[in-house]
Design an enzyme around this catalytic site. Structure first.
Site: not given
Ligand code: AMP
Length: 296
Positions: A37, A40, A44, A160, A166, A197, A200
């Site tokens: 989303m 980053l 990410h 992640g 999820q 990480e 938010r």
């Molecule tokens: P988001 O942009 O928050 O929807 O996250 C996109 C992808 O990045 C999702 O698969 C999340 O699980 C992964 N992600 C977010 N934060 C982390 C993190 N700290 N470590 C590993 N993957 C992450």
């Protein structure tokens, strides 16, 4: 640094993917998809790097999916940092960035037909965010279709472990609905202080950030006990969090990693197999989630 190609429609994306897959000259090249989303961070980047290491062509998507936000304020203030995101993805070696507008993903407004996340989607995060996982699965289904290779290719998608529920739900969707893609979970990336990480985290003030550390501390405590073969004593880990002012605990449970069914984790319960500790809490108005794999 790589300059990723930017695609804003499914047709542009499909064309770019076909061109790059064909340019490999391989009979069956591999395509990796990293849905995000935006806003980053290093978490990410780890997903993009994992996809880069395994595949010939890497696509990342950036789309803030309104369908998965149950709180309009959360959606409105979600950080949007496209230029910095493109730089990070270029650095990680991503070939194509798919960044569609909301009208492109949902031309007629919110879709009538959605993917249902069932019982698994109503627990933990789903219990606190009604409709969240139906929104997640619906957009992930759409993104998986949009990036589906049109020429013979391996197809892999990276998610992640930070969002463990999820990952469990996406695995189920892929298996239950026969999506021709392999799902790869990527370990949680943490800041040096232990905080997982998250996009938010930028909203946390310095004091709130210190408060937030109690989540990873409580998880590490469980991990240590599990590794030493000692009883988990989840209530003691819960107490660590609830005794911290400024942190409101939503849930903290030890579960089966695949089904997310609760496992016994009292002061005299030791682990009998792999387990996952899931935690969610609010620090001020910021909702944080974290988890840790436990093994004896
Ligand atoms: P988001 O942009 O928050 O929807 O996250 C996109 C992808 O990045 C999702 O698969 C999340 O699980 C992964 N992600 C977010 N934060 C982390 C993190 N700290 N470590 C590993 N993957 C992450």
């Amino acid at each position: 640094m790589n300059h990723p190609r930017l695609a804003t429609t499914p047709a542009e994306l499909s064309k770019a993917i076909t061109e790059l897959l064909e340019a490999t000259g391989k009979d069956r090249p591999a395509l990796g998809l990293v849905p995000t989303m935006g806003a980053l961070h290093q978490g990410h980047a780890a997903l993009a790097q994992a996809a880069r290491a395994d595949n010939d062509v890497v696509v990342a998507s950036i789309f803030v999916n309104p369908l998965q936000f149950d709180d309009p304020d959360d959606l409105a203030r979600y950080p949007r940092t496209l230029e910095a995101d493109l730089a990070l993805l270029g650095e990680a070696g991503v070939d194509i960035v798919f960044a569609p507008a909301e009208e492109t993903m949902y031309p007629g407004g919110a879709p009538l037909v959605r993917v249902s996340s069932g019982d698994l989607g109503n627990r933990f995060e789903g219990a606190f965010r009604p409709g969240h996982f139906d929104g997640v699965l619906t957009v992930v289904a759409k993104l998986l279709h949009c990036a589906q290779p049109a020429v013979p290719a391996e197809y892999r998608a990276y998610f992640g472990q930070k969002d463990a529920q999820q990952v469990a739900l996406i695995r189920r969707m892929v298996a239950d609905l026969n999506f021709p893609v392999q799902v790869f979970p990527v370990p949680i990336v943490r800041a040096e202080d232990g905080l997982a990480e998250s996009s938010r985290n930028v909203f946390l003030g310095p004091e709130q950030r210190k408060d937030a550390l109690v989540l990873s501390q409580a998880l590490f405590q469980l991990q240590e006990r599990a590794a030493a073969g000692r009883p988990l004593d989840l209530p003691a880990a819960v107490e660590l969090i609830t005794s911290r002012g400024g942190v409101e605990l939503d849930y903290f449970e030890v579960v089966d990693p695949l089904t997310l069914a609760a496992l016994p984790a009292g002061p005299s319960d030791t682990l009998s197999g792999p387990a996952l500790a899931l935690v969610a809490a609010r620090v001020g108005s910021i909702r944080l989630i974290d988890n840790a794999e436990l093994s004896g």
